[in-house]
Design a protein around this motif. Structure first.
Motif, short mmCIF file in Angstrom:
data_model
loop_
_atom_site.label_atom_id
_atom_site.label_comp_id
_atom_site.label_asym_id
_atom_site.label_seq_id
_atom_site.Cartn_x
_atom_site.Cartn_y
_atom_site.Cartn_z
N UNK A 1 81.47 83.54 -26.27
CA UNK A 1 80.22 83.23 -25.57
C UNK A 1 79.09 83.05 -26.58
N UNK A 2 79.03 83.92 -27.58
CA UNK A 2 77.98 83.78 -28.60
C UNK A 2 78.07 82.42 -29.29
N UNK A 3 79.27 81.99 -29.65
CA UNK A 3 79.42 80.70 -30.32
C UNK A 3 79.00 79.55 -29.41
N UNK A 4 79.35 79.66 -28.13
CA UNK A 4 78.98 78.59 -27.20
C UNK A 4 77.47 78.55 -26.98
N UNK A 5 76.86 79.71 -26.79
CA UNK A 5 75.41 79.74 -26.61
C UNK A 5 74.68 79.18 -27.83
N UNK A 6 75.20 79.51 -29.02
CA UNK A 6 74.58 78.99 -30.24
C UNK A 6 74.71 77.46 -30.29
N UNK A 7 75.91 76.93 -29.99
CA UNK A 7 76.12 75.49 -30.04
C UNK A 7 75.26 74.76 -29.02
N UNK A 8 75.06 75.38 -27.86
CA UNK A 8 74.27 74.76 -26.79
C UNK A 8 72.78 75.08 -26.88
N UNK A 9 72.40 75.87 -27.88
CA UNK A 9 70.99 76.28 -28.06
C UNK A 9 70.45 76.97 -26.82
N UNK A 10 71.27 77.82 -26.25
CA UNK A 10 70.90 78.47 -24.99
C UNK A 10 69.98 79.67 -25.19
N UNK A 11 70.11 80.36 -26.33
CA UNK A 11 69.35 81.58 -26.55
C UNK A 11 68.70 81.57 -27.93
N UNK A 12 67.61 82.33 -28.04
CA UNK A 12 66.93 82.49 -29.33
C UNK A 12 67.42 83.72 -30.07
N UNK A 13 67.93 84.69 -29.34
CA UNK A 13 68.40 85.94 -29.95
C UNK A 13 69.23 86.71 -28.95
N UNK A 14 69.79 87.83 -29.40
CA UNK A 14 70.74 88.57 -28.57
C UNK A 14 70.48 90.07 -28.59
N UNK A 15 70.73 90.69 -27.46
CA UNK A 15 70.82 92.14 -27.36
C UNK A 15 72.30 92.48 -27.30
N UNK A 16 72.77 93.29 -28.22
CA UNK A 16 74.19 93.60 -28.36
C UNK A 16 74.41 95.06 -27.97
N UNK A 17 75.29 95.31 -27.03
CA UNK A 17 75.54 96.67 -26.56
C UNK A 17 76.97 97.08 -26.89
N UNK A 18 77.24 98.37 -26.70
CA UNK A 18 78.58 98.93 -26.91
C UNK A 18 79.12 98.64 -28.31
N UNK A 19 78.40 99.07 -29.36
CA UNK A 19 78.92 98.85 -30.72
C UNK A 19 80.27 99.53 -30.94
N UNK A 20 81.11 98.88 -31.74
CA UNK A 20 82.43 99.39 -32.08
C UNK A 20 82.42 99.99 -33.49
N UNK A 21 83.45 100.79 -33.79
CA UNK A 21 83.56 101.38 -35.12
C UNK A 21 83.73 100.28 -36.17
N UNK A 22 84.59 99.32 -35.90
CA UNK A 22 84.75 98.15 -36.77
C UNK A 22 84.37 96.94 -35.93
N UNK A 23 83.11 96.56 -36.04
CA UNK A 23 82.53 95.58 -35.11
C UNK A 23 82.35 94.23 -35.80
N UNK A 24 83.01 93.17 -35.29
CA UNK A 24 82.88 91.86 -35.93
C UNK A 24 81.58 91.12 -35.56
N UNK A 25 80.86 91.62 -34.57
CA UNK A 25 79.73 90.84 -34.03
C UNK A 25 78.55 90.69 -34.99
N UNK A 26 78.11 91.73 -35.71
CA UNK A 26 76.96 91.52 -36.60
C UNK A 26 77.18 90.42 -37.62
#
Length: 347
Positions: free
Chosen positions: A118-143
């Protein structure tokens, strides 16, 4: 007869009424040079009279931003409708965004891979300016992913994140370890020695911190029968975990639940087994809510201003979008509110 919806005003309408060209209107509304201050003021006044608002899609295509913040939740959808924490969190987020006329784009997905997609699609479509990220993981690929995409973000619930140096990522969190320590201290002082923690999703960093704290407190206080079990946060799994705990060879005298929904389900299981709360079983909920206050007995719970927590997270993201540097912010530790669901165990 069906009414035709009113047509939205356009910059052509503004140009016609103001007596200027369409390009002059564009210059005036976007703060660009090329028109006099008198023309700029006249155009803005006409735009206000017509009720004109800039198109989000047009803003995105022109590189001006979408005026929208994204939030993706990778949790079972069935657990969201009854859990008050996220409702309060989002209400605080929305309050901060509304003050700046930003929108919130929200989506629920089945797992972390789908969230990253979803993050990649929103970025490609210019849907959002920034993100609120919840439920961090111990080894988190999102940042790292968000830094690679160039999307500013605030991670909610992590003291720190692993991201490339210079990443536009802030963090906002509360002290789960301190909160769990206060619960164990309260139960231990009442005389409880067999404590079960019915936790949430095992892959989440805050679940691991709470479980680790319980183990550490149990070792420090000499409590061999303190343990944690994980669930999906739902009332069904909370109830089933309670049944298993209470039918074991050494059932707990106190149970700590990672949310209010599971705690209320635990009350129901205790009642079906003929156990009185708090005489036979003490119950603690992690997050306070109307459910905790209106059950019988009312539940001892951790309390905090969750809406303010969400508001601060959104304000930090807006600061990043304004060009401010990332920051790490610790929220006040949730306070344990003693109610009628905890008491001394039976001798």
């Amino acid at each position: 007869m069906r009414r035709t919806p009113p047509r939205r005003p356009t910059i052509k309408d503004i140009a016609r009424r103001a007596g200027v060209s369409v390009s002059a209107v564009s210059f005036a509304l976007n703060g660009r040079p090329g028109v006099s201050e008198a023309t700029r003021e006249r155009v803005r006044r006409v735009a206000e009279q017509l009720g004109w608002q800039p198109s989000t899609a047009a803003r995105a295509l022109s590189g001006e931003g979408a005026a929208t913040v994204g939030l993706v939740l990778a949790r079972p959808a069935r657990t969201l409708g009854v859990e008050s924490f996220f409702l309060q969190l989002v209400s605080g987020v929305q309050e901060a965004l509304a003050a700046r006329r930003f929108g919130l784009l929200f989506q629920v997905v089945e797992d972390l891979d789908a969230e990253c997609a979803v993050y990649r699609r929103w970025w490609a479509e210019r849907r959002v300016d920034g993100l609120l990220v919840v439920d961090p993981r111990a080894e988190d690929p999102r940042p790292a992913l968000l830094d690679g995409l160039g999307l500013p973000a605030v991670v909610i619930g992590a003291p720190a994140v692993t991201a490339p140096p210079g990443a536009a990522i802030s963090t906002v969190w509360a002290d789960d370890t301190g909160a769990m320590s206060s619960i164990v201290s309260h139960l231990h002082a009442l005389g409880h020695r067999r404590i079960t923690h019915i936790a949430g999703l095992p892959e989440l960093a805050h679940t691991r911190r709470r479980m680790a704290c319980l183990r550490a407190e149990a070792a420090r206080r000499g409590l061999p029968d303190a343990r944690s079990v994980t669930t999906d946060y739902s009332d069904a799994q909370g109830a089933e975990a309670t049944r298993r705990a209470l039918t074991g060879p050494r059932p707990p005298t106190a149970i700590v639940y990672d949310n209010d929904v599971m705690a209320v389900a635990g009350l129901a299981v205790a009642a079906e087994r003929g156990l009185a709360v708090p005489e036979d079983l003490s119950v603690v909920a992690w997050d306070d809510s109307a459910l905790c206050r209106n059950t019988h007995p009312a539940l001892t719970a951790l309390t905090r201003d969750t809406a303010a927590f969400g508001r601060r997270a959104a304000e930090h993201l807006l600061s990043l979008l304004d060009g401010a540097p990332p920051r790490r912010t610790q929220d006040p530790t949730p306070a344990l509110l003693h109610r009628a669901s905890t008491a001394h165990p039976r001798p």
